[in-house]
Design a protein around this motif. Structure first.
Motif, PDB file in Angstrom:
ATOM      1  N   ARG A   1      -1.912 -24.970  20.840  1.00 20.77           N
ATOM      2  CA  ARG A   1      -1.584 -24.792  19.448  1.00 20.77           C
ATOM      3  C   ARG A   1      -0.484 -23.789  19.314  1.00 20.77           C
ATOM      4  NH1 ARG A   1      -2.932 -27.787  16.338  1.00 20.77           N
ATOM      5  NH2 ARG A   1      -4.102 -26.702  14.610  1.00 20.77           N
ATOM      6  N   THR A   2       0.082 -23.389  20.369  1.00 16.60           N
ATOM      7  CA  THR A   2       1.277 -22.613  20.113  1.00 16.60           C
ATOM      8  C   THR A   2       2.629 -23.355  19.905  1.00 16.60           C
ATOM      9  OG1 THR A   2       1.481 -22.323  22.545  1.00 16.60           O
ATOM     10  CG2 THR A   2       0.453 -20.504  21.524  1.00 16.60           C
ATOM     11  N   LYS A   3       3.482 -22.772  19.736  1.00 19.02           N
ATOM     12  CA  LYS A   3       5.015 -23.564  19.218  1.00 19.02           C
ATOM     13  C   LYS A   3       5.633 -24.120  20.515  1.00 19.02           C
ATOM     14  CE  LYS A   3       7.029 -22.653  15.352  1.00 19.02           C
ATOM     15  NZ  LYS A   3       7.707 -21.472  14.516  1.00 19.02           N
ATOM     16  N   HIS A   4       5.848 -23.026  21.485  1.00 15.15           N
ATOM     17  CA  HIS A   4       6.398 -23.413  22.651  1.00 15.15           C
ATOM     18  C   HIS A   4       5.467 -23.237  23.904  1.00 15.15           C
ATOM     19  CE1 HIS A   4      10.112 -22.549  20.683  1.00 15.15           C
ATOM     20  NE2 HIS A   4       9.677 -21.532  19.995  1.00 15.15           N
ATOM     21  N   LYS A   5       4.558 -24.432  23.556  1.00 15.47           N
ATOM     22  CA  LYS A   5       3.458 -24.281  24.720  1.00 15.47           C
ATOM     23  C   LYS A   5       3.776 -24.279  26.083  1.00 15.47           C
ATOM     24  CE  LYS A   5       2.476 -29.299  23.453  1.00 15.47           C
ATOM     25  NZ  LYS A   5       1.641 -30.120  22.650  1.00 15.47           N
ATOM     26  N   ASN A   6       4.898 -25.102  26.297  1.00 17.87           N
ATOM     27  CA  ASN A   6       5.032 -25.138  27.866  1.00 17.87           C
ATOM     28  C   ASN A   6       5.561 -23.847  28.406  1.00 17.87           C
ATOM     29  OD1 ASN A   6       4.413 -27.990  28.592  1.00 17.87           O
ATOM     30  ND2 ASN A   6       6.109 -28.667  27.247  1.00 17.87           N
ATOM     31  N   LEU A   7       6.330 -23.241  27.491  1.00 16.92           N
ATOM     32  CA  LEU A   7       7.036 -21.877  28.296  1.00 16.92           C
ATOM     33  C   LEU A   7       5.725 -20.903  28.222  1.00 16.92           C
ATOM     34  CD1 LEU A   7       9.319 -20.097  28.465  1.00 16.92           C
ATOM     35  CD2 LEU A   7       8.762 -19.184  26.205  1.00 16.92           C
ATOM     36  N   TRP A   8       4.607 -21.071  27.217  1.00 15.46           N
ATOM     37  CA  TRP A   8       3.551 -19.971  27.417  1.00 15.46           C
ATOM     38  C   TRP A   8       2.687 -20.405  28.633  1.00 15.46           C
ATOM     39  CZ3 TRP A   8       3.799 -15.637  25.217  1.00 15.46           C
ATOM     40  CH2 TRP A   8       4.442 -15.590  24.060  1.00 15.46           C
ATOM     41  N   LEU A   9       2.604 -21.858  28.807  1.00 17.91           N
ATOM     42  CA  LEU A   9       1.870 -22.296  30.051  1.00 17.91           C
ATOM     43  C   LEU A   9       2.390 -21.790  31.386  1.00 17.91           C
ATOM     44  CD1 LEU A   9      -0.626 -24.092  30.673  1.00 17.91           C
ATOM     45  CD2 LEU A   9       0.984 -25.793  31.242  1.00 17.91           C
ATOM     46  N   ILE A  10       3.800 -21.993  31.409  1.00 18.90           N
ATOM     47  CA  ILE A  10       4.389 -21.458  32.778  1.00 18.90           C
ATOM     48  C   ILE A  10       4.130 -19.992  32.850  1.00 18.90           C
ATOM     49  CG2 ILE A  10       6.589 -20.748  33.679  1.00 18.90           C
ATOM     50  CD1 ILE A  10       7.534 -23.386  32.543  1.00 18.90           C
ATOM     51  N   LEU A  11       3.927 -19.198  31.669  1.00 18.78           N
ATOM     52  CA  LEU A  11       3.717 -17.622  31.711  1.00 18.78           C
ATOM     53  C   LEU A  11       2.363 -17.430  32.269  1.00 18.78           C
ATOM     54  CD1 LEU A  11       5.394 -16.261  28.553  1.00 18.78           C
ATOM     55  CD2 LEU A  11       6.181 -15.998  31.065  1.00 18.78           C
ATOM     56  N   ILE A  12       1.414 -18.395  31.875  1.00 16.37           N
ATOM     57  CA  ILE A  12      -0.130 -18.215  32.303  1.00 16.37           C
ATOM     58  C   ILE A  12       0.128 -18.699  34.012  1.00 16.37           C
ATOM     59  CG2 ILE A  12      -2.239 -19.470  32.387  1.00 16.37           C
ATOM     60  CD1 ILE A  12      -2.428 -18.025  29.930  1.00 16.37           C
ATOM     61  N   ILE A  13       0.869 -19.531  34.449  1.00 11.24           N
ATOM     62  CA  ILE A  13       0.787 -20.040  35.708  1.00 11.24           C
ATOM     63  C   ILE A  13       1.265 -18.941  36.463  1.00 11.24           C
ATOM     64  CG2 ILE A  13       1.533 -21.708  37.251  1.00 11.24           C
ATOM     65  CD1 ILE A  13       1.453 -23.759  34.878  1.00 11.24           C
ATOM     66  N   ILE A  14       2.474 -18.252  36.125  1.00 12.07           N
ATOM     67  CA  ILE A  14       3.212 -17.365  37.079  1.00 12.07           C
ATOM     68  C   ILE A  14       2.337 -16.292  37.861  1.00 12.07           C
ATOM     69  CG2 ILE A  14       4.663 -15.303  37.067  1.00 12.07           C
ATOM     70  CD1 ILE A  14       6.351 -16.853  35.197  1.00 12.07           C
ATOM     71  N   PRO A  15       1.282 -15.885  37.177  1.00 11.96           N
ATOM     72  CA  PRO A  15       0.327 -15.066  38.214  1.00 11.96           C
ATOM     73  C   PRO A  15      -0.264 -15.647  39.115  1.00 11.96           C
ATOM     74  CG  PRO A  15       0.019 -14.348  35.560  1.00 11.96           C
ATOM     75  CD  PRO A  15       0.833 -15.669  35.919  1.00 11.96           C
ATOM     76  N   SER A  16      -0.541 -16.944  38.906  1.00 15.06           N
ATOM     77  CA  SER A  16      -1.304 -17.760  40.013  1.00 15.06           C
ATOM     78  C   SER A  16      -0.253 -18.048  41.184  1.00 15.06           C
ATOM     79  CB  SER A  16      -1.890 -19.304  39.609  1.00 15.06           C
ATOM     80  OG  SER A  16      -0.756 -19.922  39.328  1.00 15.06           O
ATOM     81  N   TRP A  17       1.071 -17.681  40.856  1.00 18.23           N
ATOM     82  CA  TRP A  17       2.060 -17.663  42.310  1.00 18.23           C
ATOM     83  C   TRP A  17       2.059 -16.527  42.961  1.00 18.23           C
ATOM     84  CZ3 TRP A  17       4.218 -22.420  42.793  1.00 18.23           C
ATOM     85  CH2 TRP A  17       4.530 -23.536  41.597  1.00 18.23           C
ATOM     86  N   ILE A  18       1.541 -15.645  42.434  1.00 15.26           N
ATOM     87  CA  ILE A  18       1.475 -13.977  43.306  1.00 15.26           C
ATOM     88  C   ILE A  18       0.482 -14.345  44.487  1.00 15.26           C
ATOM     89  CG2 ILE A  18       1.229 -11.754  42.962  1.00 15.26           C
ATOM     90  CD1 ILE A  18       3.414 -12.995  41.479  1.00 15.26           C
ATOM     91  N   ASN A  19       0.881 -14.042  45.430  1.00 15.06           N
ATOM     92  CA  ASN A  19      -0.181 -14.073  46.589  1.00 15.06           C
ATOM     93  C   ASN A  19      -1.363 -13.428  46.318  1.00 15.06           C
ATOM     94  OD1 ASN A  19      -1.453 -13.456  49.179  1.00 15.06           O
ATOM     95  ND2 ASN A  19       0.675 -14.062  50.066  1.00 15.06           N
ATOM     96  N   LEU A  20      -2.462 -14.240  46.590  1.00 14.02           N
ATOM     97  CA  LEU A  20      -3.849 -13.765  46.411  1.00 14.02           C
ATOM     98  C   LEU A  20      -4.208 -12.625  46.893  1.00 14.02           C
ATOM     99  CD1 LEU A  20      -6.247 -15.603  45.719  1.00 14.02           C
ATOM    100  CD2 LEU A  20      -6.713 -16.116  47.965  1.00 14.02           C
ATOM    101  N   LEU A  21      -3.832 -12.276  48.083  1.00 12.68           N
ATOM    102  CA  LEU A  21      -4.060 -10.955  48.851  1.00 12.68           C
ATOM    103  C   LEU A  21      -3.706  -9.755  48.027  1.00 12.68           C
ATOM    104  CD1 LEU A  21      -5.298 -10.322  51.465  1.00 12.68           C
ATOM    105  CD2 LEU A  21      -4.761 -12.477  51.409  1.00 12.68           C
ATOM    106  N   LEU A  22      -2.248  -9.735  47.367  1.00 10.72           N
ATOM    107  CA  LEU A  22      -1.828  -8.973  46.348  1.00 10.72           C
ATOM    108  C   LEU A  22      -2.475  -8.561  45.232  1.00 10.72           C
ATOM    109  CD1 LEU A  22       2.088  -9.565  46.826  1.00 10.72           C
ATOM    110  CD2 LEU A  22       0.552  -7.664  48.074  1.00 10.72           C
ATOM    111  N   LYS A  23      -3.283  -9.505  44.470  1.00  8.20           N
ATOM    112  CA  LYS A  23      -3.843  -9.404  43.221  1.00  8.20           C
ATOM    113  C   LYS A  23      -5.175  -8.826  43.756  1.00  8.20           C
ATOM    114  CE  LYS A  23      -3.286 -13.836  42.359  1.00  8.20           C
ATOM    115  NZ  LYS A  23      -2.948 -15.048  41.913  1.00  8.20           N
ATOM    116  N   THR A  24      -5.808  -9.209  44.640  1.00 13.83           N
ATOM    117  CA  THR A  24      -6.971  -8.717  45.214  1.00 13.83           C
ATOM    118  C   THR A  24      -6.839  -7.063  45.609  1.00 13.83           C
ATOM    119  OG1 THR A  24      -7.520 -10.576  46.353  1.00 13.83           O
ATOM    120  CG2 THR A  24      -8.868  -8.808  46.908  1.00 13.83           C
ATOM    121  N   TYR A  25      -5.573  -6.670  46.213  1.00  7.04           N
ATOM    122  CA  TYR A  25      -5.500  -5.619  46.588  1.00  7.04           C
ATOM    123  C   TYR A  25      -5.235  -4.601  45.434  1.00  7.04           C
ATOM    124  CZ  TYR A  25      -2.665  -1.451  48.016  1.00  7.04           C
ATOM    125  OH  TYR A  25      -2.001  -0.457  48.460  1.00  7.04           O
TER     126      TYR A  25
END
Lengths: 267, 269
Positions: free
Chosen positions: B85-109
């Motif tokens: 429902r957001t205006k620039h939905k693809n941009l917001w989606l990328i922002l949601i996805i970026i954390p998933s690019w961060i190495n799993l180990l670092l997030k766990t740490y």
């Protein structure tokens, strides 16, 4: 955000973004802490970054990680692209379906199963665990994703173009390098990019097949984290986060340029 | 491609890859699951697996995976909906996805610091008047961290199916007098069920097989099927038993794939 969203909706999204990014920024913030733990920020320092760059072992691991990602990405892209071309050329529907199902096995398999089975494989054929086994494993689990990225591009390509090229006297090699490959280029780029991110992100498979002498960043962080908190890891995290952003931005730049070029060709 | 351009040459490296890294590993795991420590044929591993200790472990692992999947879905669905429902939905989606690019180990740490005795969560609890508690090495922290990690992977497929949803169906339902909840329950949710199924797939199977997060965050309090496999292979050096659990995990995976359709996994964990 837009007026279509209620205040509650905006608040929920804002909270989600906060939750998703807070741990990452928390990690980055403490990379500048002069203390030695991830609580109680004392004062600003860059000494943990100095530690990273002074630690030759760590630098070697970083370079190895990048090298494995690029090399395995390249190998997977070559095998996967050729494989996709091969799958498309299979006429028998049953065979094609079977090949595609087998292709997807490694994508859906849990990492720990992939790691364990590759460990058995490498041990049985007598391969030494280390750089080569990690490289081969990464290339192996990246091949199917490349196939899935390239396949749609091949399927939307018109066969008449190939017939035309052949009628005009092009050799098979010419058809491949001058007709097929340029047409499926965006898929190949996407596959290469995905392969690199798979490799950089992998921990479980590498953990199984890495042996003693060789390490990638994920495995190294794991062993560092098991012994407790070292802010060097935070400094590495910040560097990795920035590198990730650059790679993602670079990827979007390349695909946008490819799309623009494609639009130009079509126009 | 036309028959004229058909050639078997390109598929050779791919075929080699398939035999060596897809077929051979499955066959080897299956073969090893019938071997004991001395590499003799045995059915003991399977008998062992269906004994009470392993059965309890398997059920606990499923239970945790179910809880994790449930909470991930509960949080992700509204997020995905709001994103469309957001205006620039693809941009917001990328922002949601970026954390998933961060190495799993670092997030766990990061969570080792956040949940620690002197971390910000405990500091917050203290200002609210509670006593600081050790949240690390509990099943609560395990579920929290895993849900955090899977949220972007769950949002992605749900966002995809919500984005394809024809808005006029929603308007029609509302015009015909359906309440907001009825519209969701009887129109929106059924039409986006494919995205939900893919989301469950990318969450449930990895949740069963995680072993790194259990070690770092749950401190061996939580044993998943993945932890058990890792332990058998790398600690106990009992590849036969490890393979048996792996065979079971593969079977579960096939069942889940069949139950939720054949869409593909969005990430690895």
């Amino acid at each position: 955000m837009t007026s279509k969203l209620s205040l509650g909706g905006k608040a929920y999204l804002a909270l989600m973004f906060l939750i998703l990014y807070a741990p990452i920024f928390y990690l980055m913030l403490y990379s500048f802490n002069s203390g030695d733990s991830m609580s109680g920020f004392e004062s600003f320092t860059l000494s943990h970054y100095a530690d990273v760059f002074a630690d030759t072992r760590l630098i070697v691991i970083l370079l190895d990680t990048v090298l494995v990602a690029l090399l395995s990405g390249f190998i997977a892209t070559v095998i996967g692209t050729l494989g996709a071309i091969g799958i498309v050329s299979v006429r028998n529907r049953w065979w094609r379906h079977t090949l595609l199902s087998l292709n997807n096995v490694l994508i859906v398999s849990p990492d720990v199963v992939i790691g364990a089975s590759f460990l058995i494989l490498f041990t049985l054929i007598g391969a030494k665990l280390g750089f080569a086994s990690v490289l081969l494993s990464h290339a192996a689990f990246s091949v199917p994703i490349v196939v899935l990225m390239v396949l749609p591009k091949l399927l939307e390509m018109k066969t008449s173009l190939i017939d035309a090229a052949l009628d005009l006297g092009a050799s098979r090699r010419d058809v491949l390098t001058r007709v097929v490959l340029p047409m499926i280029q965006p898929g190949i780029y996407a596959g290469f990019f995905m392969a690199i991110t798979y490799s950089l992100d992998d921990f479980a498979v590498t953990f199984f097949v890495t042996g003693n002498g060789f390490s990638t960043l994920s495995v190294e962080i794991y062993s560092m984290a098991r012994t407790g908190i070292t802010l060097t890891v935070n400094a590495i995290s910040t560097l990795v986060f920035l590198a990730t952003l650059i790679v993602v931005a670079g990827y979007y730049w390349v695909t946008n340029r490819a799309r623009a070029a494609e639009a130009e060709v079509r126009a | 491609m036309s028959a004229k351009s058909r050639s078997r040459a390109p598929i050779v490296p791919y075929a080699v890859w398939m035999v060596l890294f897809v077929i051979a590993p499955i066959a080897l795991v299956l073969y090893y699951s019938f071997l004991d420590l001395d590499r003799h044929f045995t059915l003991a591993n399977y008998r062992n697996f269906f004994s009470s200790a392993y059965l309890t472990m398997t059920l606990t692992s499923f239970w945790y995976a179910a809880i994790i999947t449930f909470f991930t879905l509960l949080i992700s669905y509204p997020t995905a909906y709001l994103l469309t429902r957001t205006k620039h939905k693809n941009l917001w989606l990328i922002l949601i996805i970026i954390p998933s690019w961060i190495n799993l180990l670092l997030k766990t740490y990061a969570f080792i610091g956040i949940l620690g005795l002197h971390g910000p969560i405990n500091a917050l609890l203290e200002t609210l008047g509670f006593d600081p508690t050790q949240m690390l090495f509990t099943d609560f922290s395990f579920i929290l961290v895993v849900v955090y990690i899977f949220i972007p992977f769950m949002i992605l497929p749900i966002f995809g199916s919500l984005d394809k949803l024809d808005r006029s169906l929603v308007y029609a339902a509302r015009d015909l007098g359906a309440s907001g909840w009825d519209t969701f329950r009887r129109v929106i949710f059924p039409l986006t069920i494919s995205g939900v199924k893919s989301g469950i797939q990318v969450t449930f199977i990895p949740a069963l097989s995680l072993f790194m997060i259990t070690r770092l965050i749950a401190g061996n309090k939580v044993i998943t099927l993945g932890t058990a496999i890792e332990e058998q292979f790398l600690v106990a050096d009992n590849w036969g038993m490890g393979s048996t659990i792996a065979v079971f995990l593969i079977l579960v995976m096939v069942l889940i794939m069949m139950a939720t359709g054949t869409s593909r996994k969005g990430g690895r964990a």
